[in-house]
Design a protein around this motif. Structure first.
Motif, PDB file in Angstrom:
ATOM      1  N   PRO A 302      34.129  10.169  12.463  1.00 33.74           N
ATOM      2  CA  PRO A 302      33.324  10.596  13.181  1.00 33.74           C
ATOM      3  C   PRO A 302      32.120   9.962  13.264  1.00 33.74           C
ATOM      4  N   ARG A 303      31.280   9.881  14.264  1.00 31.28           N
ATOM      5  CA  ARG A 303      30.104   9.361  14.552  1.00 31.28           C
ATOM      6  C   ARG A 303      28.822  10.294  14.833  1.00 31.28           C
ATOM      7  N   GLY A 304      27.945  10.177  14.515  1.00 33.75           N
ATOM      8  CA  GLY A 304      26.585  11.154  14.706  1.00 33.75           C
ATOM      9  C   GLY A 304      25.577  10.219  15.624  1.00 33.75           C
ATOM     10  N   PRO A 305      24.522  10.759  15.794  1.00 32.90           N
ATOM     11  CA  PRO A 305      23.336  10.025  16.372  1.00 32.90           C
ATOM     12  C   PRO A 305      23.207   8.549  15.682  1.00 32.90           C
ATOM     13  N   GLY A 306      23.048   7.446  16.432  1.00 32.14           N
ATOM     14  CA  GLY A 306      22.715   6.100  15.823  1.00 32.14           C
ATOM     15  C   GLY A 306      23.841   5.420  15.204  1.00 32.14           C
ATOM     16  N   TRP A 307      25.142   6.031  15.670  1.00 30.03           N
ATOM     17  CA  TRP A 307      26.459   5.652  14.944  1.00 30.03           C
ATOM     18  C   TRP A 307      26.630   5.899  13.420  1.00 30.03           C
ATOM     19  N   ALA A 308      25.767   6.827  12.911  1.00 31.95           N
ATOM     20  CA  ALA A 308      25.999   7.068  11.456  1.00 31.95           C
ATOM     21  C   ALA A 308      27.392   7.758  11.364  1.00 31.95           C
ATOM     22  N   PRO A 309      27.957   7.806  10.233  1.00 35.43           N
ATOM     23  CA  PRO A 309      29.261   8.330   9.941  1.00 35.43           C
ATOM     24  C   PRO A 309      28.758   9.788   9.613  1.00 35.43           C
ATOM     25  N   ALA A 310      29.529  10.833  10.568  1.00 35.71           N
ATOM     26  CA  ALA A 310      29.225  12.090  10.258  1.00 35.71           C
ATOM     27  C   ALA A 310      29.980  12.844   9.062  1.00 35.71           C
ATOM     28  N   ASP A 311      31.315  12.261   8.720  1.00 40.58           N
ATOM     29  CA  ASP A 311      31.815  13.012   7.838  1.00 40.58           C
ATOM     30  C   ASP A 311      32.770  11.582   7.198  1.00 40.58           C
ATOM     31  N   LEU A 312      32.714  11.457   5.938  1.00 39.98           N
ATOM     32  CA  LEU A 312      33.618  10.506   5.213  1.00 39.98           C
ATOM     33  C   LEU A 312      34.863  10.853   4.602  1.00 39.98           C
ATOM     34  N   SER A 313      35.203  12.051   4.701  1.00 42.23           N
ATOM     35  CA  SER A 313      36.308  12.575   3.759  1.00 42.23           C
ATOM     36  C   SER A 313      37.507  12.061   4.077  1.00 42.23           C
ATOM     37  N   ALA A 314      37.709  11.920   5.425  1.00 36.07           N
ATOM     38  CA  ALA A 314      39.144  11.094   5.929  1.00 36.07           C
ATOM     39  C   ALA A 314      39.583  10.046   5.368  1.00 36.07           C
ATOM     40  N   LEU A 315      38.515   9.241   4.623  1.00 38.35           N
ATOM     41  CA  LEU A 315      38.781   7.990   4.424  1.00 38.35           C
ATOM     42  C   LEU A 315      39.606   8.033   3.107  1.00 38.35           C
ATOM     43  N   SER A 316      39.660   8.973   2.288  1.00 40.65           N
ATOM     44  CA  SER A 316      40.484   8.973   1.117  1.00 40.65           C
ATOM     45  C   SER A 316      41.393  10.030   1.196  1.00 40.65           C
ATOM     46  N   ALA A 317      41.936  10.509   2.337  1.00 39.50           N
ATOM     47  CA  ALA A 317      42.914  11.744   2.422  1.00 39.50           C
ATOM     48  C   ALA A 317      44.301  10.893   2.180  1.00 39.50           C
ATOM     49  N   GLY A 318      45.064  11.549   1.425  1.00 39.22           N
ATOM     50  CA  GLY A 318      46.322  11.214   1.071  1.00 39.22           C
ATOM     51  C   GLY A 318      46.522  10.063   0.051  1.00 39.22           C
ATOM     52  N   GLN A 319      45.422   9.741  -0.539  1.00 40.80           N
ATOM     53  CA  GLN A 319      45.473   8.725  -1.637  1.00 40.80           C
ATOM     54  C   GLN A 319      45.488   9.191  -3.186  1.00 40.80           C
ATOM     55  N   ASP A 320      46.158   8.556  -4.173  1.00 43.75           N
ATOM     56  CA  ASP A 320      46.218   9.204  -5.372  1.00 43.75           C
ATOM     57  C   ASP A 320      44.984   9.194  -5.834  1.00 43.75           C
ATOM     58  N   GLU A 321      44.879   9.966  -7.148  1.00 50.88           N
ATOM     59  CA  GLU A 321      43.616  10.780  -7.733  1.00 50.88           C
ATOM     60  C   GLU A 321      42.618   9.342  -7.725  1.00 50.88           C
ATOM     61  N   ARG A 322      42.967   8.413  -8.365  1.00 51.49           N
ATOM     62  CA  ARG A 322      42.045   7.234  -8.659  1.00 51.49           C
ATOM     63  C   ARG A 322      41.607   6.548  -7.385  1.00 51.49           C
ATOM     64  N   TRP A 323      42.307   6.346  -6.553  1.00 52.07           N
ATOM     65  CA  TRP A 323      42.339   5.575  -5.293  1.00 52.07           C
ATOM     66  C   TRP A 323      41.122   6.496  -4.341  1.00 52.07           C
ATOM     67  N   ALA A 324      41.443   7.843  -4.496  1.00 53.54           N
ATOM     68  CA  ALA A 324      40.605   8.513  -3.737  1.00 53.54           C
ATOM     69  C   ALA A 324      39.188   8.689  -4.294  1.00 53.54           C
ATOM     70  N   ALA A 325      39.008   8.732  -5.658  1.00 55.69           N
ATOM     71  CA  ALA A 325      37.636   8.591  -6.462  1.00 55.69           C
ATOM     72  C   ALA A 325      36.985   7.452  -5.825  1.00 55.69           C
ATOM     73  N   VAL A 326      37.711   6.344  -6.063  1.00 50.89           N
ATOM     74  CA  VAL A 326      37.019   4.895  -5.668  1.00 50.89           C
ATOM     75  C   VAL A 326      36.641   4.858  -4.305  1.00 50.89           C
ATOM     76  N   ILE A 327      37.448   5.354  -3.299  1.00 53.16           N
ATOM     77  CA  ILE A 327      37.168   5.458  -2.189  1.00 53.16           C
ATOM     78  C   ILE A 327      35.911   6.346  -1.734  1.00 53.16           C
ATOM     79  N   ASP A 328      36.027   7.426  -2.298  1.00 49.81           N
ATOM     80  CA  ASP A 328      34.630   8.360  -1.959  1.00 49.81           C
ATOM     81  C   ASP A 328      33.525   7.932  -2.394  1.00 49.81           C
ATOM     82  N   LEU A 329      33.393   7.239  -3.748  1.00 48.53           N
ATOM     83  CA  LEU A 329      32.326   6.594  -4.002  1.00 48.53           C
ATOM     84  C   LEU A 329      31.794   5.513  -3.181  1.00 48.53           C
ATOM     85  N   ALA A 330      32.624   4.474  -2.987  1.00 49.96           N
ATOM     86  CA  ALA A 330      32.402   3.456  -2.067  1.00 49.96           C
ATOM     87  C   ALA A 330      31.915   3.854  -0.905  1.00 49.96           C
ATOM     88  N   ALA A 331      32.439   4.815  -0.135  1.00 50.56           N
ATOM     89  CA  ALA A 331      31.967   5.398   1.175  1.00 50.56           C
ATOM     90  C   ALA A 331      30.606   5.913   1.050  1.00 50.56           C
TER      91      ALA A 331
END
Length: 401
Positions: A302-331
């Motif tokens: 989801p995007r907020g004002p200026g196209w900034a991401p409002a919520d990044l949590s969906a990016l790691s949903a459904g991933q295993d623990e390591r990939w979820a942690a890598v994705i969350d830090l990267a995002a």
């Protein structure tokens, strides 16, 4: 072009390392890829000393503004100490004001940039070389800001009390999404692992006019429009090519599939469909986990004002623990300004990531914070000429090596 041996910069020459205030473990891990350290400084030096339409003092002023926007006040202060132009005064000149407006957009919402925005730079007095130089000033600063921020987290510094990043007056507009790319080519409407093309909005150097120095600057890459365009700022491109190779193509550090995963995540945060397609494809091939990569690509941001991401949590949903942690830090690190915390780092350490892997993850995100800003604002992606136009709605939301 005479080849020189790799020589890691001294502490005085290493702006990023000095600002990151590295602990011994992180400093040692960073030197596992000395080419990244050396050529990051080379890109920095070229950016603020090479001749061009923009004075070095104006470049410093723009870089300081971008560094502040990305939550890197130390990097901003590094530019301020070189007596940059006072933008509060200089923007009384409409041509300078136009450059600042474009830099803000490129810095914070690159997916909103349009061909008309780039054409306005010509009206402000920039030629093709100047447009590439301005773009590199912003993009390299976004890269350095993430290196400093990420490395400071790895070194244990708590910057939660840092001055909040200043807001920019961005235009209220939707993402640039034309019906057709130039030449009537269909455009991608959703994230994909399929091969995409890219068309420039600024004239690249014609192939027949490339010099040996130009070609050496992108050695090992194609002579397509993208690298011929970046060759207009030859020194920065030469350094960038070496950084790219060291971060992504060497065996040291994070498993390569996860470096590519981090590049794809960063591209999702910045909404760069082209870069995401390239690096999602590589991540899927190397990891043999195409379903997990496709889950990332399909995630809604989801995007907020200026196209900034409002919520990044969906990016790691459904991933295993390591990939979820890598994705969350990267995002989190890819966001502008960074949302990465010591908690992200602690989680990865608990999962067994070594210092050299953590440094590699930071570098992967930082590099694509640079790459996305060039891809999104100097041209646009298209589907292959023989591909039917995509009719799916645009997902709210690289480059080849």
């Amino acid at each position: 072009m005479t080849a020189t041996a790799h020589r890691p910069p001294t502490a005085r020459e290493d702006v990023v390392g000095a600002l990151a205030e590295l602990d011994p473990a992180t400093a040692e891990a960073r030197l596992a890829k000395p080419e990244v350290v050396e050529h990051t400084q080379r890109a920095h030096d070229h950016l603020f000393t090479d001749p061009g339409r923009l004075s070095p003092a104006l470049r410093r002023a723009l870089a300081a503004r971008v560094a502040e926007q990305h939550g890197a006040p130390g990097l901003a202060q590094e530019h301020h100490r070189h007596d940059p132009v006072d933008l509060a005064v200089a923007t009384a000149d409409e041509s300078v004001a136009a450059l600042v407006r474009h830099a803000d957009l490129l810095s914070l919402a690159p997916a909103l940039v349009t061909p008309d925005d780039v054409a306005a730079l010509t009206a402000a007095g920039l030629d093709a070389d100047g447009i590439v130089l301005l773009s590199q000033v912003v993009a390299v600063t976004a890269y350095e800001a993430r290196l400093v921020t990420g490395l400071r987290l790895l070194a244990g510094h708590d910057d939660d009390g840092a001055t909040p990043a200043p807001a920019a007056d961005l235009p209220a507009r939707a993402k640039y999404a034309p019906d057709l790319a130039p030449g009537g080519l269909p455009v991608p409407r959703a994230y994909t692992r399929e091969l995409l093309g890219w068309l420039p909005w600024v004239e690249p150097i014609p192939t027949q006019e490339l010099t040996d120095e130009h070609r050496a600057a992108f050695a090992g890459k194609s002579d397509g429009a993208y690298f011929r365009l970046l060759a207009r700022e030859t020194g920065v491109l030469a350094a960038r090519t070496q950084i790219d190779h060291a971060v992504f193509l060497t065996r040291v550090g994070l498993p390569r599939a996860e470096r590519e995963l981090a590049a794809a995540v960063t591209s999702k945060v910045n909404d760069c469909i082209f870069c995401a397609s390239v690096h999602a494809r590589k991540a899927a091939q190397l990891s043999k986990r195409p379903a997990d990569v496709d889950r990332l690509l399909a995630a809604d941001v989801p995007r907020g004002p200026g196209w900034a991401p409002a919520d990044l949590s969906a990016l790691s949903a459904g991933q295993d623990e390591r990939w979820a942690a890598v994705i969350d830090l990267a995002a989190a690190l890819a966001a502008s300004p960074s949302r990465a915390t010591a908690g992200h780092v602690a989680r990865l350490r608990e999962l067994g990531l070594e210092p050299v892997e953590l440094v590699d993850l930071v570098a992967s995100v930082a590099f694509f914070s640079w790459a996305n800003r060039l891809m999104l604002t100097l041209g646009e992606p298209h589907l292959p000429a023989d591909s039917p136009a995509t009719t799916a709605p645009t997902t709210p939301s690289g480059e080849t090596r």
